[in-house]
Design an enzyme around this catalytic site. Sequence first.
Site, PDB file in Angstrom:
ATOM      1  N   CYS A   1      37.064  17.381   6.164  1.00 25.70           N
ATOM      2  CA  CYS A   1      36.845  18.790   5.819  1.00 25.70           C
ATOM      3  C   CYS A   1      35.743  19.447   6.646  1.00 25.70           C
ATOM      4  O   CYS A   1      35.382  20.586   6.387  1.00 25.70           O
ATOM      5  CB  CYS A   1      36.553  18.935   4.332  1.00 25.70           C
ATOM      6  SG  CYS A   1      35.024  18.138   3.840  1.00 25.70           S
TER       7      CYS A   1
ATOM      8  N   HIS B   1      25.066  36.884   2.281  1.00 30.42           N
ATOM      9  CA  HIS B   1      26.312  37.186   1.552  1.00 30.42           C
ATOM     10  C   HIS B   1      27.249  38.010   2.405  1.00 30.42           C
ATOM     11  O   HIS B   1      28.446  37.789   2.450  1.00 30.42           O
ATOM     12  CB  HIS B   1      26.029  38.036   0.307  1.00 30.42           C
ATOM     13  CG  HIS B   1      25.202  37.343  -0.676  1.00 30.42           C
ATOM     14  ND1 HIS B   1      24.323  37.981  -1.491  1.00 30.42           N
ATOM     15  CD2 HIS B   1      25.114  36.043  -0.955  1.00 30.42           C
ATOM     16  CE1 HIS B   1      23.727  37.104  -2.245  1.00 30.42           C
ATOM     17  NE2 HIS B   1      24.183  35.914  -1.940  1.00 30.42           N
TER      18      HIS B   1
END
Length: 764
Positions: free
Chosen positions: A677, A364
């Site tokens: 992408c 994270h």
Amino acid sequence: MQETLANVADLVAKRLDADVCSVYLREAQSESLLLSATIGLDPAAVRHVRLGVGDGLVGWVAKNGEALALERAREDARFRYFPETGEERFTSFLAAPLVVQGGTTGVLVIQTVDPRSFHQADVELMQTCAQLLAPVVVNAQLLALMSSSEDYRSTHFPPRTDISGLGGSLARAEKNVELTGIPTSRGVAIGPVHRFGAPVDLDRVEYRPKGSKAEERTDLLAALAEALGDIEETRDTVRVRFGPEFAAVFHAQIQILEDKGFVQNLEQALDESGDAFLALRSVLDSYRETFESIESEYFRERGADIIDVGQRIMEKLVGDGSEQSAMAPGSVVVVDQVLAGLFARLEIDKVAAIVAEHGGATSHGAIFARTLEIPAVTGVGGVMSTVRQGEPCIVDGSTGHIYLAPDETLTSFYQDAQHKYEVAVGHLDAMRGRPSETRDGKSITLSANVGLINDVRYAEKHGAEGIGLFRTELLALAHRGFPSQEEQEQLYRRVISQMNPRPVTIRTLDLGGDKGIPNVGESNEENPQLGLRSIRLTLENRRAFAVQLRAIFSASVTGHAKLLLPMISSVEELREVRALMAEVREGMTARGEEFDPDMEMGIMIEVPAAAIAADTLAAECDFFSIGTNDLTQYTLAVDRGNERVAHLYDGLHPAVITLIDSSVRAAQRADIPVSICGEMASNPLAVPILVGLGIGEFSVVPAAVPLVKEIVRALDTRETAQDAREALSMASAREVREIASRRLLESGLLDHPDIGDWLKDEIQ
Ligand code: PEP
Ligand code: MG
């Protein structure tokens, strides 16, 4: 645990207006379910009634992982009667499984005396309750497990050592001390080291008990209360900065601090030793040991929460053992691990870079660093003990190199690199308002790839025209499991409404492979990249998939949403998803729920099979988005995460270009738009070739939007079409690179006073 479960039962019974609510939990490592709490059945049956998974109605729910609603339960063939419970009075039955990380951990049941025919809405409400309560129940289970551990009494306490005389000198005899780690967030920084919140080294702590047990007890409880206050504050800050999904990480820690068993263990240990430090240490050690011995990887991972919590209480009790000097502006923060909470505690404006001893590029913290555009290197073994507070340091987030005590030559080399970068970024950002079109007037849409609510700010800052890829798995990774519909919907609504009227392409969960979560999918696959990942995983977890589709449909009314399916490899797969989407829409229509009936649905082309069979797929979807990260991996048979074959991983390989070309042509034949992408879309050398192949939309990391725009504006599609044709007939990636380099050279960009030098470095 008993109290938590009883509260759960009470809450659900009231909310669903039932006469009985019971919680059955699966016993560790066994195939039986134990009645663990009840409101309405005979309380004496709690912890006595046990049934096999598959036995009776409750066992059926556990085995099948599905809800079950029966108006007359006793008439059902699966019914089994337990006299101990006194349940003969009850007629109707509704149950939902408690699912954590894809596995059933228990069953939540309600019963009523009068016959009740449950509606779909009741069943869904029950499922939502079960979904929300499952993590609470699991945490309670964990804490009960911890509290029952007897080991702490026999913990051996190592002798303490004196900490006086700690703290090294700034001057280092050796210059240019090089350390390496994992490149985690790009950019170069030069600044003084700030060792931040080094964990208290328990062996060095000088703690003197106050004398009386009562005083020690007061200190310990005060430390606990302060730690709780801190964590609540951190949670609130994280919620504002990064979104509610990341704040959830702190709920578990708060639950630990509020757990009675934890506090009782502390008090008991204090009673025995009369020393708050020793008491805390012994309880933490025993908790840690118990965690380490747990078989389940998911539970073992949760040990990090306990350790983090323990560290905070320890800091409050003995004072933070790390250097507490104020952080100088432009500091290189050196930490043990980039935990999510770090960003809430740091003075972000003073941070030039982050270096962490542990962790990898997908934690994270790493994601936060990239989002905040702070250069970062993680997994730098030994850095905490090597660096000295305040010493000069260079961090290169693109290569993973760190230099301590750099000499003048090295410093000026990196100052140069940094300067080039800053000038280039300044120039590019100044172009924000200019259109993204080629010299001959062809518009190319430039969108951003994001994964957090906070990234949307960066997409705005760099002038993205929409979100071309919203990676939803970060929410699941933060939760270590499938998030609830409500949480997902909230997040999607925020992103869609913030970008409105610009489009937001939400990709369904792309877990597995290198984005594995313990207990979701297979953890021991020999070839995870070829295994149960992405759309395959969600189709195996249809309920979780339907929940996500519902969340996306619901959120679609807030603006312009599109739906994107990852890793489609066959038309059957696409049809299966479409059938599920139709089911979800029908359910929503029946319940009068609003959604955008015209929301476009596209697929990612990231498996060679999809590129080869693109005509068939194009006929059954609204757009293509080419994911070159995976397309390259699967075309070249090169694991995208394996550094030993990294030199073979090349999106400019003619084979990859050929597959991109066939996908674009199929899309053109079917008259559907096609975007790209993968990371390749922000590679300056790939841009001319991709424009030449006919790609109409590039979706890239927010910071790369201006760079791609600058390149697009320097191109002419007639020239790039010629380049692309040539590239398709080349034998090697090197030759394709030459074609692209020539085009960039001819465009004049490499001689540009502001970005030329920097661009040259980028394309080497
Ligand atoms: C890709 O594979 O190119 C892609 C964009 O998806 P991800 O990187 O999330 O696998
Ligand atoms: Mg992919």
